[in-house]
Design a protein around this motif. Structure first.
Motif, PDB file in Angstrom:
ATOM      1  N   VAL A 166      69.041 -22.130  -4.241  1.00  0.00           N
ATOM      2  CA  VAL A 166      70.012 -21.669  -3.250  1.00  0.00           C
ATOM      3  C   VAL A 166      70.298 -22.814  -2.290  1.00  0.00           C
ATOM      4  O   VAL A 166      69.388 -23.530  -1.859  1.00  0.00           O
ATOM      5  N   LYS A 167      71.570 -22.972  -1.964  1.00  0.00           N
ATOM      6  CA  LYS A 167      71.981 -24.034  -1.050  1.00  0.00           C
ATOM      7  C   LYS A 167      72.431 -23.407   0.265  1.00  0.00           C
ATOM      8  O   LYS A 167      73.230 -22.465   0.281  1.00  0.00           O
ATOM      9  N   PHE A 168      71.909 -23.939   1.384  1.00  0.00           N
ATOM     10  CA  PHE A 168      72.276 -23.440   2.707  1.00  0.00           C
ATOM     11  C   PHE A 168      73.404 -24.281   3.286  1.00  0.00           C
ATOM     12  O   PHE A 168      73.522 -25.469   3.013  1.00  0.00           O
ATOM     13  N   ILE A 200      74.460 -19.781  -4.320  1.00  0.00           N
ATOM     14  CA  ILE A 200      73.673 -20.227  -5.468  1.00  0.00           C
ATOM     15  C   ILE A 200      74.149 -21.619  -5.868  1.00  0.00           C
ATOM     16  O   ILE A 200      75.344 -21.841  -6.074  1.00  0.00           O
ATOM     17  N   ASP A 201      73.220 -22.540  -5.955  1.00  0.00           N
ATOM     18  CA  ASP A 201      73.556 -23.934  -6.244  1.00  0.00           C
ATOM     19  C   ASP A 201      73.594 -24.149  -7.754  1.00  0.00           C
ATOM     20  O   ASP A 201      72.564 -24.393  -8.397  1.00  0.00           O
ATOM     21  N   HIS A 202      74.794 -24.026  -8.325  1.00  0.00           N
ATOM     22  CA  HIS A 202      74.962 -24.210  -9.764  1.00  0.00           C
ATOM     23  C   HIS A 202      76.401 -24.630 -10.029  1.00  0.00           C
ATOM     24  O   HIS A 202      77.324 -24.111  -9.397  1.00  0.00           O
ATOM     25  N   LEU A 230      61.930 -20.683   0.392  1.00  0.00           N
ATOM     26  CA  LEU A 230      62.781 -19.882  -0.491  1.00  0.00           C
ATOM     27  C   LEU A 230      62.653 -20.332  -1.943  1.00  0.00           C
ATOM     28  O   LEU A 230      62.579 -19.494  -2.854  1.00  0.00           O
ATOM     29  N   SER A 231      62.636 -21.635  -2.172  1.00  0.00           N
ATOM     30  CA  SER A 231      62.483 -22.134  -3.545  1.00  0.00           C
ATOM     31  C   SER A 231      61.158 -21.678  -4.144  1.00  0.00           C
ATOM     32  O   SER A 231      61.086 -21.280  -5.317  1.00  0.00           O
ATOM     33  N   PHE A 232      60.101 -21.717  -3.334  1.00  0.00           N
ATOM     34  CA  PHE A 232      58.790 -21.240  -3.795  1.00  0.00           C
ATOM     35  C   PHE A 232      58.846 -19.755  -4.133  1.00  0.00           C
ATOM     36  O   PHE A 232      58.355 -19.316  -5.180  1.00  0.00           O
TER      37      PHE A 232
END
Length: 220
Positions: free
Chosen positions: A27-29, A36-38, A82-84
């Motif tokens: 996820v990108k802030f 969603i970072d894609h 969040l990534s964790f």
């Protein structure tokens, strides 16, 4: 748009790019919130839905938003937290809405527990120490209860019971073999073997038979 977990799509992604399929969605802030970072927005949503066990787009966005809020550190969402959390959710593989909510709670409780552990280690007075210790105790007791709840839900509420040591008294029956008990069902891999034993002959019965034989001999 429906974004329910699609095993066929996940398989296709794994065939074309195994590294992409194995990695948890990120996820990108930004100043406007998060996304969603894609490179492919639709595929990114599908991957995120698969990871979260979401049944549709609304469920995916709802759980993701809750995880973002639970990741807050220092007043703002934390990218590392969040990534964790997303990685842990994916590793637990929620399969439906109930598991999706429970797994999200589990990773959130873990993050909060570690935060309380940090506060406890840096407590400056007794009040801070006691407050952090109580919160940490509650959270660490909640986490194993959540694990048990998830296991029970996945096994349909019928935990297996293994019996290892059985004592059989005279006149009783025993089942020879491995036994697994679920609710009201007992299953054995072998046929029952009776262990009923004949009662030992008493001295009175022996004397009775001897008297009967003596009486017959006298009449003869």
């Amino acid at each position: 748009m429906t974004t329910a977990p699609d095993p066929a799509m996940t398989t296709a992604i794994a065939a074309s790019d195994p590294a992409q399929a194995a990695a948890a969605p990120r996820v990108k802030f930004s100043s406007h919130g998060f996304c969603i970072d894609h490179p492919d927005p639709l595929l990114g949503e599908q991957l995120m839905a698969n990871a979260l066990g979401a049944v549709d787009r609304d469920a995916m966005e709802g759980i993701l938003r809750q995880l973002v809020k639970a990741s807050v550190s220092g007043g703002s969402p934390d990218q590392v937290n969040l990534s964790f959390m997303l990685s842990m959710v994916k590793s637990l593989r929620p399969r439906d809405s109930v598991e999706a909510m429970l797994v999200a709670q589990m990773v959130s409780v873990h993050v909060m527990a570690m935060r309380c552990a940090h506060h406890l280690a840096h407590a400056k007075d007794l009040a801070q120490h006691d407050s952090a210790a109580r919160a940490l105790g509650r959270l660490t007791r909640t986490f194993p209860a959540q694990i048990e709840a998830l296991n029970r839900y996945r096994s349909h509420g019928e935990p297996a019971i293994t019996v290892q040591n059985v004592k059989v008294e005279d006149g009783g029956n025993a089942i020879v073999g491995n036994v697994t008990q679920h609710a009201n069902v007992i299953v054995s891999d072998k046929t029952p073997a009776s262990t009923t034993r004949k009662a030992p002959k008493t001295a009175g019965s022996r004397r009775g038979r001897a008297s009967a034989h003596a009486e017959r001999d006298a009449q003869a």
